[in-house]
Motif scaffolding. Structure first.
Motif: not given
Length: 435
Positions: A175, A354, A357-358, A360-361
């Motif tokens: 990632n 952001t 960590n996420d 596709h949030g």
């Protein structure tokens, strides 16, 4: 040849023939490489040796402190404590570790003092606390008749194997690699917008101040003039970036290969340190990293970079051109620049804090579609895999907003380029858009 192409040619030639443009085009890579070499030199330098005095009244901890390249420890336990403190005050030593004598080692853990003129680093204090804590822990094991050898044998070293749902093995830190790859492209867009958007604004202010604009505007439409300036300056900027890239790579190769110099802070990392940091063997995992890199949507990333590069620069350059037409000098433009720069800063912040960590949030998805932040956030999301409908929606939103902003900026531009001697307000800019 159309009027727009003539304006583009004029802006491009005027920019590339500018002496400062020529000097900075060839001088900037040398400065960047020079700074990188200097940083590498500083990183390779050993830190100054710090002398630390130890006054261990019980004599239980002094042997636990081992000299290294940064710290040298001196056992002054037999010297009067006050004399040692005076030595610290006289800067003979960087600091003093004072460990009082107690009835039991278990009671000394909250009585250790570090005495110095200057505050020590947090990392060093944590290291000292670990040394003392480990010694007290071993003492407690012995006191409770616990076999420390068996405890060490019982400790587990867990290394989780990462696998995809398809059964293929993957690697750790993927990632971070994806974010770094997308972040490079997003950061390039932001820097290009900030640097060359200002060029567009300054070009408008300069012609407006010299009253050249009054002659030009009698022959061309304000919209054509604004678009010509944006495209002409962007082409000059792309040329400069390409020259920087080529010269930078050549200079990096010369300094690193011919002169044997290392670049950046990474030069301080030795092969031994890399081997110690990768006990499982980085070489064994290298094929997996290469395979994962090949599976990244590189074509989509490069294609999207071109689309977002053009759309993002044209969008923000329209703002810069409108501001340049509305003011008489760069000082007056400061009140209008902050709202333009804030979305770029917000995009970088959301991307790094952001998306990692996420990816596709909700937050990352929304800001990758919002036009003012999408050129940065979406490029950081693409290596993680983005649904095609989100990518298309983001691009359509970006270019639709660009045409809307160009339309509004052209109205401000049309009125502002002939306004002199008055500082416009946000309210007046709104009125100009309604004319």
């Amino acid at each position: 040849m159309s009027i727009l192409s003539l304006i583009i040619k004029r802006e491009f030639i005027a920019k590339v023939r500018n002496k400062s443009f020529i000097v900075m085009t060839f001088l900037s890579p040398l400065l960047f490489v020079g700074i990188a070499v200097f940083v590498g030199f500083l990183a390779s330098m050993k830190a100054d040796l710090k002398r630390i005095a130890i006054h261990d009244e019980g004599g239980n901890f002094v042997k636990e402190f081992v000299n290294d390249e940064e710290y040298a420890y001196y056992d002054l336990s037999k010297i009067d404590l006050q004399l040692v403190k005076d030595s610290v005050l006289g800067e003979s030593y960087e600091g003093l570790i004072y460990i009082p004598k107690t009835d039991s080692l278990s009671t000394v853990q909250n009585q250790v003092q570090f005495i110095s003129n200057d505050s020590p680093s947090m990392d060093y204090i944590l290291d000292v606390e670990d040394i003392i804590a480990n010694k007290i822990t071993d003492y407690n094991y012995e006191k409770l008749a616990i076999d420390t050898a068996r405890i060490n044998l019982a400790k587990a070293d867990v290394s989780i194997v990462l696998k995809k749902a398809s059964g293929e093995e993957t690697v750790k830190g993927l990632n971070e690699i994806k974010l770094f790859l997308g972040g490079i492209f997003g950061y390039l867009i932001m820097m290009f917008i900030v640097i060359y958007g200002n060029f567009v604004m300054r070009s408008v202010i300069e012609e407006k101040t010299n009253r050249i604009i009054e002659i030009i505007i009698s022959s061309v439409k304000p919209f054509q003039l604004m678009m010509g300036k944006i495209i002409g300056n962007s082409l000059a900027g792309i040329l400069q970036f390409l020259i920087w890239t080529v010269l930078g790579l050549i200079l990096f190769f010369i300094f690193s290969s011919v002169f044997g110099m290392q670049m950046g802070a990474g030069s301080a990392v030795s092969a031994e340190a890399v081997a110690q940091a990768n006990p499982s063997g980085f070489a064994e995992k290298l094929p997996l990293y290469i395979n994962e890199f090949k599976q990244l949507p590189l074509f989509t990333l490069l294609f999207s970079f071109v689309i977002y590069f053009i759309g993002g620069f044209f969008l923000y350059s329209s703002f810069y051109a409108a501001i340049g037409a509305a003011v008489d000098n760069e000082t007056d433009s400061q009140q209008f620049l902050l709202p333009i720069i804030l979305p770029l800063i917000l995009g970088v912040y959301i991307g790094f804090f952001t998306v990692l960590n996420d990816p596709h949030g909700t937050v990352a998805t929304v800001f990758s579609i919002v036009p003012l932040t999408s050129p940065i956030v979406m490029l950081m999301r693409i290596p993680f895999g983005v649904p095609w409908w989100q990518l298309i929606l983001s691009m359509i939103s970006l270019y639709a907003t660009f045409f809307l902003v160009v339309w509004m900026a052209a109205k401000i531009y049309r009125v502002g380029i002939l306004m002199y001697g008055k500082k416009p307000t946000w309210k007046e800019l709104y009125k100009w858009m309604k004319y």
